[in-house]
Write an enzyme that holds these catalytic residues in place. Structure first.
Site, mmCIF file in Angstrom:
data_model
loop_
_atom_site.group_PDB
_atom_site.id
_atom_site.type_symbol
_atom_site.label_atom_id
_atom_site.label_comp_id
_atom_site.label_asym_id
_atom_site.label_seq_id
_atom_site.Cartn_x
_atom_site.Cartn_y
_atom_site.Cartn_z
ATOM 1 N N ASP A 173 75.709 137.792 -15.454
ATOM 2 C CA ASP A 173 74.302 137.580 -15.780
ATOM 3 C C ASP A 173 73.714 138.868 -16.334
ATOM 4 O O ASP A 173 73.906 139.950 -15.765
ATOM 5 C CB ASP A 173 73.518 137.150 -14.535
ATOM 6 C CG ASP A 173 72.197 136.500 -14.890
ATOM 7 O OD1 ASP A 173 72.064 135.988 -16.019
ATOM 8 O OD2 ASP A 173 71.292 136.497 -14.036
ATOM 9 N N HIS A 194 60.496 140.729 -19.505
ATOM 10 C CA HIS A 194 60.841 140.550 -18.090
ATOM 11 C C HIS A 194 61.172 141.895 -17.442
ATOM 12 O O HIS A 194 60.662 142.215 -16.354
ATOM 13 C CB HIS A 194 62.031 139.601 -17.972
ATOM 14 C CG HIS A 194 62.560 139.451 -16.576
ATOM 15 N ND1 HIS A 194 61.836 138.861 -15.564
ATOM 16 C CD2 HIS A 194 63.744 139.825 -16.016
ATOM 17 C CE1 HIS A 194 62.549 138.862 -14.448
ATOM 18 N NE2 HIS A 194 63.704 139.447 -14.698
ATOM 19 N N GLU A 254 64.922 131.923 -12.043
ATOM 20 C CA GLU A 254 65.011 132.654 -13.297
ATOM 21 C C GLU A 254 65.436 131.666 -14.368
ATOM 22 O O GLU A 254 66.538 131.104 -14.309
ATOM 23 C CB GLU A 254 66.005 133.825 -13.208
ATOM 24 C CG GLU A 254 65.508 134.937 -12.304
ATOM 25 C CD GLU A 254 66.319 136.210 -12.396
ATOM 26 O OE1 GLU A 254 65.816 137.262 -11.960
ATOM 27 O OE2 GLU A 254 67.462 136.152 -12.899
ATOM 28 N N GLU A 299 66.852 130.751 -17.747
ATOM 29 C CA GLU A 299 67.775 131.481 -18.610
ATOM 30 C C GLU A 299 68.510 130.527 -19.551
ATOM 31 O O GLU A 299 68.542 129.314 -19.342
ATOM 32 C CB GLU A 299 68.811 132.235 -17.767
ATOM 33 C CG GLU A 299 68.208 133.121 -16.687
ATOM 34 C CD GLU A 299 69.239 133.982 -15.981
ATOM 35 O OE1 GLU A 299 70.378 134.099 -16.495
ATOM 36 O OE2 GLU A 299 68.920 134.536 -14.919
ATOM 37 N N ASP A 303 68.960 130.848 -12.389
ATOM 38 C CA ASP A 303 69.601 131.801 -11.487
ATOM 39 C C ASP A 303 68.667 132.031 -10.302
ATOM 40 O O ASP A 303 67.852 132.954 -10.310
ATOM 41 C CB ASP A 303 69.906 133.099 -12.226
ATOM 42 C CG ASP A 303 70.787 134.030 -11.406
ATOM 43 O OD1 ASP A 303 71.685 133.522 -10.712
ATOM 44 O OD2 ASP A 303 70.577 135.249 -11.458
ATOM 45 N N ARG A 330 64.117 137.233 -3.629
ATOM 46 C CA ARG A 330 63.594 138.552 -4.003
ATOM 47 C C ARG A 330 63.523 139.523 -2.840
ATOM 48 O O ARG A 330 63.681 140.744 -3.033
ATOM 49 C CB ARG A 330 62.202 138.386 -4.626
ATOM 50 C CG ARG A 330 62.170 137.543 -5.873
ATOM 51 C CD ARG A 330 63.020 138.115 -6.982
ATOM 52 N NE ARG A 330 62.860 137.340 -8.227
ATOM 53 C CZ ARG A 330 63.597 137.525 -9.306
ATOM 54 N NH1 ARG A 330 64.536 138.455 -9.313
ATOM 55 N NH2 ARG A 330 63.402 136.785 -10.385
ATOM 56 N N GLN A 380 67.092 140.647 -2.220
ATOM 57 C CA GLN A 380 67.466 141.470 -3.377
ATOM 58 C C GLN A 380 66.847 142.862 -3.292
ATOM 59 O O GLN A 380 67.512 143.874 -3.552
ATOM 60 C CB GLN A 380 67.031 140.772 -4.659
ATOM 61 C CG GLN A 380 67.355 141.532 -5.931
ATOM 62 C CD GLN A 380 66.799 140.841 -7.170
ATOM 63 O OE1 GLN A 380 66.199 139.777 -7.094
ATOM 64 N NE2 GLN A 380 66.998 141.451 -8.321
ATOM 65 N N LYS A 388 71.419 136.932 -5.015
ATOM 66 C CA LYS A 388 71.720 136.141 -6.211
ATOM 67 C C LYS A 388 72.891 135.183 -6.014
ATOM 68 O O LYS A 388 72.982 134.173 -6.719
ATOM 69 C CB LYS A 388 72.072 137.078 -7.371
ATOM 70 C CG LYS A 388 70.936 137.980 -7.820
ATOM 71 C CD LYS A 388 69.989 137.230 -8.719
ATOM 72 C CE LYS A 388 69.038 138.194 -9.422
ATOM 73 N NZ LYS A 388 68.169 137.493 -10.386
ATOM 74 N N THR A 398 73.555 129.268 -8.468
ATOM 75 C CA THR A 398 73.090 129.323 -9.849
ATOM 76 C C THR A 398 73.291 127.932 -10.427
ATOM 77 O O THR A 398 74.409 127.407 -10.405
ATOM 78 C CB THR A 398 73.893 130.346 -10.676
ATOM 79 O OG1 THR A 398 73.730 131.647 -10.105
ATOM 80 C CG2 THR A 398 73.423 130.368 -12.121
ATOM 81 N N GLU A 424 57.117 137.210 -11.629
ATOM 82 C CA GLU A 424 56.261 137.659 -12.738
ATOM 83 C C GLU A 424 55.014 136.791 -12.848
ATOM 84 O O GLU A 424 53.905 137.293 -13.026
ATOM 85 C CB GLU A 424 57.008 137.559 -14.054
ATOM 86 C CG GLU A 424 58.124 138.532 -14.283
ATOM 87 C CD GLU A 424 58.765 138.237 -15.621
ATOM 88 O OE1 GLU A 424 58.249 138.730 -16.650
ATOM 89 O OE2 GLU A 424 59.763 137.492 -15.651
#
Length: 402
Positions: free
Chosen positions: A106, A113, A179, A181, A213, A217, A220, A233, A237, A337
């Site tokens: 990834d 971002h 996420e 993607e 994904d 947080r 992480q 993570k 996915t 975000e």
């Protein structure tokens, strides 16, 4: 024999022909293409046993010349009468993970971002780290937890250090995120020790899928220094079930944003910028529309960087773009975000949300320009959050504060 009915404006017209793996009641998984609201059994249509396999890998391994031959043959045949036994209503089939994925990487290719996360995590420093505009930053993910759309996502557990705490605690993630993607599926592998150049992208990459994904947080944030993402993570996915061939995306090719400073020579060439529009829905309500056209690093550069040290790629390998975000708030492809670290909740179905709660469902869809004003569809990648597995820890409500 039957003629396939393709509804006007279908995102799965004859210029798309995405590949997937499907099964019907009592049948084994096998390869098909989506045409309108119909799934066409390729082993029946083409009389080729390679499409009776439970993954697309045997076909993808045959390489780009074979991909082009088969695509043209399918285009001709679906425009004529097709055997009844080759046709299945899309709503009645079960869709499976389309490829067996040996490796998953990834990337972190959106400047918007990366800059937003830099402002959130390092407010007193430059948003982008010094290496970001010199190479496509990425991490090696866990291929074994890549799942097909519709698979439930179990809330992960792990260590986190809550704000103000002097020591970590263990338990379910309170800041579970997405996420949005775009992922790229390798068809023809490469030789270890020989890098794949930017200009060789089309010889190795077969097609694209949507990727979510999922990201914890809080886990992480505690674990990623100094070696990067791991448990935050690796739990899941999700990918869409239809692989859109790169050949179907030729009308979507565009120039990349200006890359300044100019990348090193191995990252220059035919770059494959793509005009793809995504929509993120949270419990059925659209909350973001990320534009892939704004991505700083292209998939051809990602593949070149991935292999420049001599690493090889194998049939079925997946590499993804990282979160797709644009310059505007409604274009942010991750909830960290979109809610600015939880400080700015969004309203979803009349309720304020920051991070994902149990029972929440996220669905990501996308389309790209096709010939003569048509649109090429990717379908959807969808997942619903279920409670954490029993660990002896008490489940916690999502954190609404940074």
């Amino acid at each position: 024999m039957s003629v396939i009915d393709i509804p006007d404006g279908s995102a799965f017209g004859p210029d798309n022909l995405p590949y997937g793996v499907f099964s019907v009641a009592g049948g084994a998984p096998r390869a098909g293409v989506r045409v309108g609201d119909t799934v066409v059994d390729l082993a029946v249509l083409l009389g080729d046993p390679v499409f009776a396999a439970p993954t697309l890998n045997p076909f993808l391994a045959q390489g780009p010349r074979r991909w082009a031959e088969v695509r043209e043959r399918i285009r001709v045949m679906v425009g004529r009468h097709v055997p009844h036994q080759a046709l299945h209503e899309a709503r009645k089939v079960r869709l499976h993970l389309p490829v067996d994925i040996p490796d998953y990487v990834d990337f972190y290719a959106s400047e918007h971002h990366a800059a937003n996360l830099g402002r959130l995590f390092r407010p007193d420093a430059e948003p982008l780290l010094p290496n970001w505009k010199h190479l496509p930053v990425g991490y090696h993910g866990r291929a074994g937890t890549v799942v097909v759309s519709g698979t439930e996502i179990i809330r992960p557990c792990g260590q986190r250090r809550d704000a103000g705490a002097s020591a970590p605690a263990f338990g379910p993630s309170r800041r579970l995120d997405i996420e949005a993607e775009l992922g790229f599926v390798v068809g023809a592998g490469s030789v270890r020790g020989r890098p794949v150049t930017v200009d060789e992208f089309g010889e190795h990459v077969f097609g694209a899928v949507l990727v979510n994904d999922w990201s914890a947080r809080d886990i992480q944030a505690w674990e990623y220094v100094p070696l990067g993402p791991h448990l935050g993570k690796s739990f899941a996915t999700s990918v869409s079930p239809w692989v859109v061939p790169m050949a179907a995306l030729r009308e979507a090719r565009i120039a990349l944003p200006v890359q300044d400073p100019q990348p090193l020579p191995y990252l220059r060439g035919d770059l494959w910028g793509l005009d793809v529009d995504l929509t993120v829905e949270w419990n059925g309500e659209p909350v973001a529309r990320p534009p892939y056209r704004d991505m700083y690093w292209s998939p051809a550069q990602m593949l070149a960087h991935l292999t420049v040290n001599g690493a090889s790629v194998r049939t079925g390998d997946l590499f993804a773009s990282g979160t797709i975000s644009g310059a505007q708030k409604h274009q942010r492809g991750a909830f960290i975000e979109l809610t600015w670290g939880g400080r700015e909740p969004v309203t979803v179905k009349g309720e304020e949300r920051t991070f994902l709660e149990d029972g929440d469902e996220v669905s990501i869809s996308a389309s790209a320009p096709g010939p003569d004003g048509t649109r090429i569809g990717f379908g959807r990648v969808t997942g619903r959050i279920t409670p954490a597995a029993s660990t002896g820890a008490t489940a916690a409500a999502p954190d609404r504060n940074p």
